[in-house]
Design an enzyme around this catalytic site. Structure first.
Site, PDB file in Angstrom:
ATOM      1  N   ASP A 292       4.664 -13.581  -4.969  1.00 18.34           N
ATOM      2  CA  ASP A 292       3.875 -12.451  -5.041  1.00 18.34           C
ATOM      3  C   ASP A 292       3.633 -12.001  -6.314  1.00 18.34           C
ATOM      4  O   ASP A 292       4.484 -11.760  -7.145  1.00 18.34           O
ATOM      5  CB  ASP A 292       4.373 -11.199  -4.359  1.00 18.34           C
ATOM      6  CG  ASP A 292       3.589 -10.266  -4.019  1.00 18.34           C
ATOM      7  OD1 ASP A 292       2.338 -10.338  -3.717  1.00 18.34           O
ATOM      8  OD2 ASP A 292       4.080  -9.056  -3.885  1.00 18.34           O
ATOM      9  N   GLY A 345      -7.450  -6.185  -6.499  1.00 20.10           N
ATOM     10  CA  GLY A 345      -7.910  -4.788  -6.764  1.00 20.10           C
ATOM     11  C   GLY A 345      -8.824  -3.987  -5.621  1.00 20.10           C
ATOM     12  O   GLY A 345      -9.060  -2.871  -5.790  1.00 20.10           O
ATOM     13  N   CYS A 350      -4.741   0.711  -5.505  1.00 15.51           N
ATOM     14  CA  CYS A 350      -4.894  -0.193  -6.583  1.00 15.51           C
ATOM     15  C   CYS A 350      -5.751   0.037  -7.546  1.00 15.51           C
ATOM     16  O   CYS A 350      -7.148   0.518  -7.272  1.00 15.51           O
ATOM     17  CB  CYS A 350      -5.121  -1.512  -6.168  1.00 15.51           C
ATOM     18  SG  CYS A 350      -5.015  -2.645  -7.367  1.00 15.51           S
ATOM     19  N   ASP A 383      -6.231 -10.006   1.739  1.00 11.88           N
ATOM     20  CA  ASP A 383      -5.234  -8.933   1.385  1.00 11.88           C
ATOM     21  C   ASP A 383      -5.732  -7.938   0.643  1.00 11.88           C
ATOM     22  O   ASP A 383      -6.272  -8.198  -0.581  1.00 11.88           O
ATOM     23  CB  ASP A 383      -4.226  -9.871   0.618  1.00 11.88           C
ATOM     24  CG  ASP A 383      -3.247  -8.667  -0.020  1.00 11.88           C
ATOM     25  OD1 ASP A 383      -3.052  -7.792   0.572  1.00 11.88           O
ATOM     26  OD2 ASP A 383      -2.432  -8.966  -0.976  1.00 11.88           O
ATOM     27  N   GLY A 432       1.307   1.970  -4.519  1.00  8.63           N
ATOM     28  CA  GLY A 432       0.962   0.711  -5.030  1.00  8.63           C
ATOM     29  C   GLY A 432       2.275   0.094  -5.578  1.00  8.63           C
ATOM     30  O   GLY A 432       2.983   0.524  -6.171  1.00  8.63           O
ATOM     31  N   ARG A 446       5.703  -8.620 -10.969  1.00 12.02           N
ATOM     32  CA  ARG A 446       4.214  -9.022 -10.499  1.00 12.02           C
ATOM     33  C   ARG A 446       2.972  -8.572 -11.192  1.00 12.02           C
ATOM     34  O   ARG A 446       2.163  -9.307 -11.139  1.00 12.02           O
ATOM     35  CB  ARG A 446       4.217  -7.855  -8.967  1.00 12.02           C
ATOM     36  CG  ARG A 446       2.983  -8.274  -8.064  1.00 12.02           C
ATOM     37  CD  ARG A 446       2.803  -7.435  -6.901  1.00 12.02           C
ATOM     38  NE  ARG A 446       1.949  -8.075  -5.807  1.00 12.02           N
ATOM     39  CZ  ARG A 446       0.963  -7.920  -5.741  1.00 12.02           C
ATOM     40  NH1 ARG A 446       0.178  -6.996  -6.778  1.00 12.02           N
ATOM     41  NH2 ARG A 446      -0.012  -8.479  -5.168  1.00 12.02           N
ATOM     42  N   GLU A 460      -0.987  -0.216 -12.669  1.00 13.27           N
ATOM     43  CA  GLU A 460      -2.115  -0.644 -11.747  1.00 13.27           C
ATOM     44  C   GLU A 460      -2.341  -0.130 -10.527  1.00 13.27           C
ATOM     45  O   GLU A 460      -2.858  -0.942  -9.606  1.00 13.27           O
ATOM     46  CB  GLU A 460      -2.300  -2.109 -12.159  1.00 13.27           C
ATOM     47  CG  GLU A 460      -2.531  -2.500 -13.431  1.00 13.27           C
ATOM     48  CD  GLU A 460      -2.774  -4.116 -13.483  1.00 13.27           C
ATOM     49  OE1 GLU A 460      -3.219  -4.812 -12.574  1.00 13.27           O
ATOM     50  OE2 GLU A 460      -2.350  -4.771 -14.516  1.00 13.27           O
TER      51      GLU A 460
END
Length: 539
Positions: A292, A345, A350, A383, A432, A446, A460
C-alpha cells in the site's frame, strides 16, 4: 478521429471543441481521446507533449442503455480480484484505520466481498485481526486452538477472547484429546489460577473418527444437541473440529468468500520493505497482501512486490498500487503483481491532488491501466471516488474487475471509526491515511515520509465524519442492487460482459445536475441515495 478511438462525436454538426459536444466511448479497451487543444511549442517542440488528453471521472460520463433481455436479479456479479481469488460481489473494503479491521472484514466476506485489514497496527495486532477473520467461520477447522490440562483457566479466557472462539479442545502434549473447555465452564469461576483439568468436561465428549462430511457432522451435532464435534484419529489424537455455528453460517451466507478450507478470506496491507509483517501475516493464513503506497509507480514498491513474489515458500497473491497510468500498471505487473490498484487522489478525504498537483481523473486512470493489464490477464482494482452505486457500474464498465470502497463503508456499524453524536444526528469518524492523525499513528510511510517528526509531516488527507448507515449487510445489498440494475440496462449478464461491451457517453455539467433529484424538497431519503453526498455536506 478514427474508428479505433474510445470516444466518438455523435454528430458532425457540433463543433469539435464545443463544450456541448456529446462523445460516445466506443468498444473497450481503447483509451480516451478528446482532442484537447495543446499549446504551441517553440522550434524545438519542447511543449508539444506538455498537456495530454482531457481526462474524465465518474460524473463526466454515463453508460448508454441498450436492448436487453437481462433481468437484474439473474445477473452474475462475481469477479476476479486476482487470478486465484474470485469474489462473489466485486467489493473490497479499503485498508484504512477507520474502515477495515476484523469486524468489517468478516461482515464483507460473508456477503461475498473481501476486507483488507489496515497496517496502522503493530505486527502482532494486525496478525490477530487476520486470525479473528480466519477463525470466525470454518468448514472443518484443521488446526483448532488448543490448551494443555495443566494450564490456568486465565490462559483459556484470554485465548477465547483473542481467537474469538467459545470453546477450546484440551489435549495432552502428544495431542491426545483430554477434554473440552467452554465459556460456560468459566462463567462463575473466581480463581483464575485454577488448572484447566479441574474445570474442563472429560466425559461424554462428542467425537467422530476419520473423514466426516459437513452433512454427517450436522446430523451428529443435532442428535447430540451439542455445538462442537471433535475430530480424532484411531489413537484419539485431535485432528480437527466442526462447529454448528459454522454450519449455520454456511447455510445463511451461501455466497461467502471462502478459502479452500472453508474459512473466510481476508487481506492485509503492508508497507514497502515490510517483510517481517508480510511473513507474520502469511504464517497466519492471510489470503492476499496489499503493498500500500500513495505512489505505487516507485522503485521501493516495485522492489517490494518483486521480493515477495520471488519468495516461493510464501506463495501469496500480491496487490500493488496505487497507480494512475498505463506505465505504472505495466511496471507493477512486470514485478509480479497479481492485481493493480488504481487511483491517485479521487478519495473524498484525499488532498493529494490539491497539495501536490498530482493525479489523473479516475475513469481515465482505470482505462489507462486496463489497457496494459488486460494483455497479461491481470485484474485492475478501482480505488477511490465511489460515491454512489452507479459509480461502481461505471468503474467496472471502464475495465476494472473490482472496486475498493472507503467512505461508503466508513459509516457502517462494522467500521472501527468511533461514533459521533452531532446536532442530534449520529456519525462515524472517517479520516484519510494521509491525514495528520493517521500519519502520526503509522501511515507516514505510505506517503514516503517515514521517520519524519510530527511537526514536519506534510499531510495529504483530512479527518472528518460521515453519516451512520447501519449494518453492512443491508448497505452492501443496495450497492450490489445498483450494479445489478446497471447491468440490466446495458444488457450484460456477467461482469466480464459489462467490462467488454458497455459504452459511455460524455455529459455536460447541466446533465450532472439533471442526474440527481431536482426541483423538489426531499422529505423521505432512499436507502441508496443521500443528498448530503451529492452536495458534499457531511452534516
Amino acid at each position: 478521429m478514427g474508428a479505433s478511438t474510445r470516444f466518438r462525436r455523435q454528430s458532425g454538426k457540433v463543433p469539435y471543441n464545443s463544450t456541448a459536444a456529446s462523445v460516445i466511448i466506443a468498444r473497450f479497451p481503447h483509451r480516451i481521446t478528446f482532442g484537447c487543444p495543446r499549446p504551441r511549442g517553440n522550434e524545438n517542440g519542447m511543449f508539444d507533449d506538455k498537456i495530454g488528453d482531457l481526462g474524465v471521472t465518474f460524473d463526466d460520463v454515463l453508460l448508454q442503455p441498450r436492448y436487453s433481455e437481462v433481468v437484474p436479479s439473474e445477473v452474475d456479479v462475481s469477479s476476479q480480484m486476482t487470478q486465484r481469488i474470485r469474489l462473489q460481489i466485486p467489493l473490497i473494503s479499503s485498508p484504512m484505520d477507520t474502515v477495515t479491521e476484523s469486524e468489517m472484514a468478516i461482515a464483507l466476506a460473508k456477503e461475498g466481498g473481501l476486507g483488507i485489514v489496515h497496517k496502522n497496527l503493530s505486527v502482532r495486532r494486525q496478525t490477530e485481526e487476520v486470525l479473528k477473520v480466519k477463525r470466525s467461520a470454518n468448514g472443518i477447522i484443521v488446526n483448532p486452538v488448543t490448551l494443555n490440562p495443566a494450564q490456568k483457566v486465565s490462559a483459556a479466557a484470554e485465548l477465547m477472547d483473542r481467537a474469538n472462539v467459545s470453546g477450546i479442545p484440551i489435549v495432552e502434549d502428544d495431542r491426545t484429546l483430554a477434554g473440552i473447555l467452554t465459556r460456560r465452564d468459566l462463567r462463575f469461576l473466581e480463581d483464575p489460577d485454577m488448572p484447566i483439568s479441574q474445570v474442563m468436561t472429560r466425559e461424554n465428549l462428542v467425537t467422530a473418527v476419520g473423514n466426516v462430511t459437513l452433512a454427517q457432522a450436522e446430523k451428529i451435532l443435532t442428535e447430540k444437541r451439542v455445538e462442537k464435534l471433535l475430530l480424532i484419529d484411531e489413537e484419539r489424537k485431535l485432528t480437527g473440529l466442526i462447529t454448528i455455528r459454522d454450519i449455520d453460517m454456511m447455510k445463511r451466507y451461501p455466497r461467502a468468500c471462502k478459502d479452500p478450507q472453508g474459512r473466510l478470506r481476508v487481506g492485509a496491507a503492508i508497507g514497502v520493505g515490510d517483510y517481517e509483517r508480510a511473513e507474520s501475516l502469511i504464517g497466519k493464513g492471510v489470503d492476499v497482501l496489499v503493498v500500500d503506497s500513495a505512489h505505487g509507480h516507485s522503485r521501493n514498491v516495485i522492489e517490494t512486490v518483486r521480493e515477495i513474489k520471488q519468495n516461493k515458500s510464501w506463495d501469496i497473491d500480491v496487490v500493488a498500487g496505487n497507480v494512475a497510468t498505463a506505465e505504472g500498471a505495466a511496471d507493477l505487473i512486470a514485478a509480479g503483481a497479481d492485481a493493480v490498484k488504481v487511483g491517485i487522489g479521487p478519495g473524498s478525504i484525499c488532498t493529494t491532488r490539491v497539495i501536490s498537483g498530482i493525479g489523473v481523473p479516475q475513469v481515465t486512470a482505470i482505462l489507462s491501466a486496463v489497457k496494459v493489464a488486460q494483455e497479461k490477464n491481470i485484474p485492475v482494482i478501482a480505488d477511490g471516488g465511489i460515491r454512489f452505486s452507479g459509480d461502481i457500474t461505471k468503474a467496472i464498465a471502464a475495465g476494472a474487475s473490482t472496486v475498493m470502497i472507503g467512505s461508503l463503508f466508513a459509516g457502517l456499524a462494522e467500521s472501527p471509526g468511533k461514533m459521533i453524536l452531532y446536532q442530534g444526528r449520529t456519525f462515524k469518524a472517517y479520516r484519510g491515511m494521509g491525514s495528520m492523525g493517521a500519519m502520526v499513528k503509522g501511515s507516514s510511510d505510505r506517503y514516503r515520509q517515514k521517520g519524519t517528526e510530527a511537526g514536519k509531516l506534510v499531510p495529504e488527507g483530512v479527518e472528518g465524519r460521515v453519516p451512520f448507515k447501519g449494518p453492512l449487510s443491508d448497505y452492501a445489498y443496495q450497492l450490489v442492487g445498483g450494479l445489478r440494475a446497471g447491468m440490466g440496462y446495458v444488457g450484460t449478464r456477467t461482469i466480464e460482459e459489462l467490462r467488454r461491451d458497455a459504452k459511455f457517453i460524455r455529459v455536460s455539467a447541466a446533465t450532472v445536475r439533471e442526474n440527481h433529484p431536482h426541483d423538489i424538497a426531499i422529505t423521505q431519503e432512499a436507502p441508496n441515495y443521500s443528498p448530503d453526498v451529492h452536495s458534499g455536506d457531511a452534516g
